[in-house]
Design an enzyme around this catalytic site. Structure first.
Site, PDB file in Angstrom:
ATOM      1  N   HIS A  80       3.804  19.732  17.995  1.00 50.38           N
ATOM      2  CA  HIS A  80       4.907  18.978  18.597  1.00 50.38           C
ATOM      3  C   HIS A  80       4.396  17.698  19.272  1.00 50.38           C
ATOM      4  CE1 HIS A  80       7.554  22.216  17.556  1.00 50.38           C
ATOM      5  NE2 HIS A  80       6.986  23.048  18.394  1.00 50.38           N
ATOM      6  N   ASP A 110       8.153  25.414  11.497  1.00 54.85           N
ATOM      7  CA  ASP A 110       8.314  26.002  12.828  1.00 54.85           C
ATOM      8  C   ASP A 110       9.376  27.089  12.867  1.00 54.85           C
ATOM      9  OD1 ASP A 110       8.205  26.518  15.526  1.00 54.85           O
ATOM     10  OD2 ASP A 110       8.781  24.533  16.174  1.00 54.85           O
TER      11      ASP A 110
END
Length: 472
Positions: free
Chosen positions: A294, A345
């Site tokens: 991220h 994810d």
């Protein structure tokens, strides 16, 4: 469906092939023992005995960041989840005419905990097998599974303390793809707070106990073992070095969720007087075998620390937009020295073409300019660089010596029809979707042929059954 290489040499003829920087038409690839032994261009027709792959063939793609059980959350929202998330206060009620109240990462997390509470080794195997089969249908040949669901609810250990991790390794084998199991240290609810009731099954108590359990994990032909720090809020600062040392000792990949939310940054500054990136740097976590996932909310100093240490960064654009996380500084990170990779994810979608496209398009929205990455750079992030982040440096390229992992996309669908073959890279990134994948080969073996998974013929039913068993 154990992943073993082809026993005899095989020749494939590729109508069009992406060779790292350009498309070549009429390419012959020879494979033996699961690896590419020769790549020859200038073959306008299939040689005798060759298997013909019509369309555009790319190296197999790598999904660098996955939480397989999050797939059960696709299509749900917090407000009607039925998982016991706490009610909103009156101040969180929607304004008249504005519909439902806003969700955030933190309300979504409560829904995720409800799913995690219900999983067993058997049900997790069934769900992960279906999810990994969906990845194979999307042209993904390797997954990095960020795994922290270790124990039974309440924290009780299974007879085999790694039963959940072994279920994921078995699921990848039976879905026909490679896996790097990123066994994750998750010890705290946040900066000194003990795990909450949901998180007890994630925790080994201490980093030393985590390392002892992780030491017992065994890799396989299709599986490698890596490490992960869930986040700076979930591993106390004094124990970060233990996880980093374990990864160094084994020369294993080390991944970490980093600055996904501004709330985490604020709490870290309050607890330690520094950002999460600074804290990781001080405890020896950053480096060329480390990947930050991220990396959305960073300071200039954070970006310099990550790039200067050649720490990789995995961007997960479809999840970051689904959870309203924000847009990370991917261009600046790459300019400073961080290699970029891509992950799906939470599996809001499983489509590495979409992840690659979204990284560029997000940056276009942010800057109102175009052309931040070439198609070649985006495809490399989705293949070779993702594999390297997972410890598979010998994958993600169509070259002699590389693992024979191939993905072929159609050039005759409503999305891909029209562009010239020489524009194949742009077609793959800016037009194709996972639905255009025609074939997937891993180690020279057919995993997806003509759009059908060879080991899990009905993937939608497998997904529906596995999710129904978990959601109840």
């Amino acid at each position: 469906m154990p992943l073993t290489p082809q026993a005899t040499p095989t020749t494939y003829w590729l109508e069009h092939a992406w060779l790292g920087a350009h498309v070549e038409s009429g390419v012959t690839v020879e494979v033996a023992d699961g690896r590419i032994t020769a790549v020859r261009t200038g073959t306008p027709a299939p040689p005798p005995g060759a298997e013909a792959l019509y369309g555009l063939t790319l190296p197999g793609m790598s999904n660098t960041h996955s939480h397989a059980f999050h797939r059960a959350l696709r299509g749900t929202v917090q407000a009607d989840s039925g998982t016991g998330a706490p009610p909103r206060s009156r101040s969180q009620a929607p304004a008249e005419g504005m519909g439902r109240a806003p969700d955030s990462f933190w309300t979504w997390r409560e829904v995720m905990y409800g799913i995690a509470d219900k999983l067993t080794p058997d049900s997790y195997y069934a769900l992960a097998r279906a999810v990994y089969a969906e990845m194979a249908l999307a042209g993904i040949t390797c997954v990095g599974e960020f795994h922290y669901l270790h124990h039974a609810p309440g924290g009780t250990r299974y007879d085999d303390p790694n039963a959940m991790g072994q279920a994921l390794i078995a699921a990848a084998a039976d879905a026909g793809i490679r896996i790097t199991l990123l066994d994750t240290a998750y010890l705290s609810a946040g900066f000194g707070d003990p795990p909450n009731r949901h998180q007890l099954r994630f925790s080994d108590g201490t980093a030393d106990a985590w390392a002892e359990r992780a030491d017992a994990l065994k890799g396989a032909e299709h599986a490698r073992i890596g490490a992960a720090i869930h986040s700076v809020r979930a591993v106390p600062a004094g124990q970060l070095g233990t996880v980093a040392a374990w990864a160094r000792r084994r020369q294993a990949p080390l991944h970490v969720h980093l600055s996904e939310q501004t709330a985490e940054n604020d709490a870290c500054r309050a607890a330690h007087g520094r950002t999460p990136t600074q804290l990781l740097s001080e405890h020896g976590v950053l480096g060329p075998r480390t990947t930050a996932v991220h990396a959305t909310h960073l300071t200039d100093e954070d970006i310099a620390l990550l790039g200067g240490s050649t720490t990789g960064v995995c961007m997960c654009p479809t999840t970051e937009r689904d959870l309203a996380d924000g847009i990370g500084p991917a261009v600046r990170l790459q300019e400073q020295g961080s290699v970029l990779s891509l992950g799906s994810d939470s599996h809001a979608v499983i489509d590495l073409f979409e992840e690659a496209r979204a990284m560029e398009l997000n940056e276009r929205l942010r800057t109102r300019t175009r052309g931040h990455w070439t198609a070649a750079a985006l495809l490399r992030a989705a293949s070779a660089d993702g594999h390297a982040a997972l410890g598979w440096d010998d994958a993600g390229t169509l070259a002699p010596g590389a693992l024979a992992d191939l993905t072929t996309i159609r050039l005759d669908s409503v999305r891909t029809a029209g562009p010239l073959p020489r524009l194949g890279g742009e077609t793959a990134v800016f037009a194709a979707t996972a639905a255009d994948v025609r074939h997937t080969l891993v180690g020279g073996r057919w995993i997806v042929r003509d759009g059908t998974h060879t080991g899990v013929p009905d993937v939608p039913t497998a997904l529906a059954d596995a999710i129904a068993a978990v959601r109840g």
